[in-house]
Design a protein around this motif. Structure first.
Motif, PDB file in Angstrom:
ATOM      1  N   ARG A 164      13.644   9.618  -0.690  1.00 51.52           N
ATOM      2  CA  ARG A 164      13.499   8.224  -1.117  1.00 51.52           C
ATOM      3  C   ARG A 164      14.150   7.211  -0.412  1.00 51.52           C
ATOM      4  O   ARG A 164      13.501   6.138  -0.017  1.00 51.52           O
ATOM      5  N   ARG A 165      15.162   7.384   0.316  1.00 53.85           N
ATOM      6  CA  ARG A 165      15.729   6.464   1.342  1.00 53.85           C
ATOM      7  C   ARG A 165      14.926   6.272   2.411  1.00 53.85           C
ATOM      8  O   ARG A 165      14.694   5.367   3.074  1.00 53.85           O
ATOM      9  N   GLU A 166      14.338   7.647   2.903  1.00 50.14           N
ATOM     10  CA  GLU A 166      13.456   7.376   4.177  1.00 50.14           C
ATOM     11  C   GLU A 166      12.143   6.743   3.736  1.00 50.14           C
ATOM     12  O   GLU A 166      11.815   5.870   4.747  1.00 50.14           O
ATOM     13  N   LEU A 167      11.799   6.801   2.600  1.00 45.96           N
ATOM     14  CA  LEU A 167      10.483   5.924   2.410  1.00 45.96           C
ATOM     15  C   LEU A 167      10.738   4.485   1.984  1.00 45.96           C
ATOM     16  O   LEU A 167       9.957   3.740   2.566  1.00 45.96           O
ATOM     17  N   TYR A 168      11.827   4.318   1.469  1.00 46.33           N
ATOM     18  CA  TYR A 168      12.148   2.904   1.352  1.00 46.33           C
ATOM     19  C   TYR A 168      12.355   2.295   2.518  1.00 46.33           C
ATOM     20  O   TYR A 168      11.855   0.868   2.871  1.00 46.33           O
ATOM     21  N   GLY A 169      13.295   2.807   3.454  1.00 44.28           N
ATOM     22  CA  GLY A 169      13.107   2.231   4.845  1.00 44.28           C
ATOM     23  C   GLY A 169      11.921   2.060   5.454  1.00 44.28           C
ATOM     24  O   GLY A 169      11.792   0.932   6.117  1.00 44.28           O
ATOM     25  N   HIS A 170      10.988   3.116   5.352  1.00 45.83           N
ATOM     26  CA  HIS A 170       9.596   3.030   6.104  1.00 45.83           C
ATOM     27  C   HIS A 170       8.953   1.642   5.569  1.00 45.83           C
ATOM     28  O   HIS A 170       8.426   1.019   6.225  1.00 45.83           O
ATOM     29  N   LEU A 171       9.031   1.707   4.059  1.00 43.57           N
ATOM     30  CA  LEU A 171       8.015   0.580   3.666  1.00 43.57           C
ATOM     31  C   LEU A 171       8.639  -0.595   3.728  1.00 43.57           C
ATOM     32  O   LEU A 171       7.871  -1.960   3.977  1.00 43.57           O
ATOM     33  N   GLY A 172       9.950  -0.741   3.760  1.00 39.01           N
ATOM     34  CA  GLY A 172      10.658  -2.173   3.800  1.00 39.01           C
ATOM     35  C   GLY A 172      10.282  -2.667   5.382  1.00 39.01           C
ATOM     36  O   GLY A 172      10.268  -3.969   5.559  1.00 39.01           O
ATOM     37  N   SER A 173      10.278  -1.628   6.360  1.00 40.79           N
ATOM     38  CA  SER A 173       9.947  -2.159   7.730  1.00 40.79           C
ATOM     39  C   SER A 173       8.559  -2.457   7.820  1.00 40.79           C
ATOM     40  O   SER A 173       8.071  -3.589   8.354  1.00 40.79           O
ATOM     41  N   ALA A 174       7.423  -1.638   6.967  1.00 39.08           N
ATOM     42  CA  ALA A 174       5.793  -1.908   7.195  1.00 39.08           C
ATOM     43  C   ALA A 174       5.561  -3.328   6.414  1.00 39.08           C
ATOM     44  O   ALA A 174       4.996  -4.038   7.087  1.00 39.08           O
ATOM     45  N   PHE A 175       6.389  -3.364   5.156  1.00 37.85           N
ATOM     46  CA  PHE A 175       5.848  -4.549   4.536  1.00 37.85           C
ATOM     47  C   PHE A 175       6.461  -5.916   4.778  1.00 37.85           C
ATOM     48  O   PHE A 175       6.191  -6.885   4.206  1.00 37.85           O
ATOM     49  N   THR A 176       7.429  -5.821   5.784  1.00 38.28           N
ATOM     50  CA  THR A 176       8.040  -7.046   6.069  1.00 38.28           C
ATOM     51  C   THR A 176       7.498  -7.726   7.588  1.00 38.28           C
ATOM     52  O   THR A 176       7.836  -8.828   8.097  1.00 38.28           O
ATOM     53  N   GLN A 177       6.380  -7.125   8.062  1.00 38.50           N
ATOM     54  CA  GLN A 177       5.803  -7.395   9.112  1.00 38.50           C
ATOM     55  C   GLN A 177       4.925  -8.798   8.874  1.00 38.50           C
ATOM     56  O   GLN A 177       4.569  -8.734   7.718  1.00 38.50           O
TER      57      GLN A 177
END
Length: 224
Positions: A84-97
């Motif tokens: 979950r931590r990895e997923l949130y980090g990935h999505l947080g990066s992708a969706f803040t572009q």
């Protein structure tokens, strides 16, 4: 103890953070596809509705997580929390572009970015757009890959159309690799670049992945 409903606010928090992506799918296969699923209680206590104890899981992984078996090692709460931590980090990066309407400007100095057109392959035509994703979450550069492939353009019913869309990390050997589960098979795509503007796509288990006879496998040249 009677089951306590998860509040609407906390449900929304979990769904927004996960973007309805299953953290186990992401943790095991880097699968970022949108899933039908449920919010799982990681300590298996349905009255503990704190966000730390909740994760969005696809139906299959939710059933597997809640099942108790003596035949194999099941998923642990610590393991799923790390996914979950990895997923949130990935999505947080992708969706803040920054979102661009129209075409994104591609730096001319980037050796890999650009639009690639199929010059030799198994379908009538295909194009792949490779766009750099500027963020510091990963130590290696990331690229957004999207494309369209057509097979059977002369058919009276029209062609079969396939699309590809993923975020990949550029490896040291100038390759982007992507895999995803489709049914009982794992489809693997490898995009190998050269610095002369060429791209070779090789795929494993692609039959049926994009539609009948549609694949992105072949040789490409960069058009711009």
């Amino acid at each position: 103890m009677p089951r306590k409903s998860i509040s609407t606010q906390i449900q929304a928090e979990i769904l927004v953070k996960s973007r309805r992506r299953c953290c186990i799918c992401f943790g095991l296969n880097r699968n970022t596809g949108l899933k039908g699923g449920q919010i799982a209680h990681l300590d298996r206590n349905s009255s503990n509705n704190t966000p730390e104890n909740l994760a969005f899981l696809c139906f299959d992984h939710h059933d597997e997580y809640d099942s108790i078996t003596s035949q194999r090692k099941g998923f642990t709460a610590i393991e799923v929390k790390e996914y979950r931590r990895e997923l949130y980090g990935h999505l947080g990066s992708a969706f803040t572009q920054t979102v661009f309407f129209g075409e994104m400007a591609i730096p001319p100095s980037d050796p890999y970015a650009g639009k690639y057109v199929l010059v030799g392959g198994l379908v009538d035509s295909a194009e792949i757009l490779v766009t750099p994703v500027p963020d510091g979450y990963y130590s290696k550069p990331r690229y957004a890959v999207s494309g369209l492939a057509l097979w059977g353009t002369q058919r009276s019913l029209g062609p079969n159309i396939g699309t590809i869309d993923f975020l990949g990390i550029m490896e040291d050997d100038a390759e982007l690799r992507w895999s995803r589960r489709i049914g009982d098979e794992t489809v693997v795509s490898v995009l190998a670049f050269d610095r002369l503007g060429g791209l070779t796509v090789k795929e494993h288990n692609w039959i049926g992945a994009y539609g009948m006879n549609v694949t992105f496998e072949g040789e490409y040249t960069r058009s711009r």
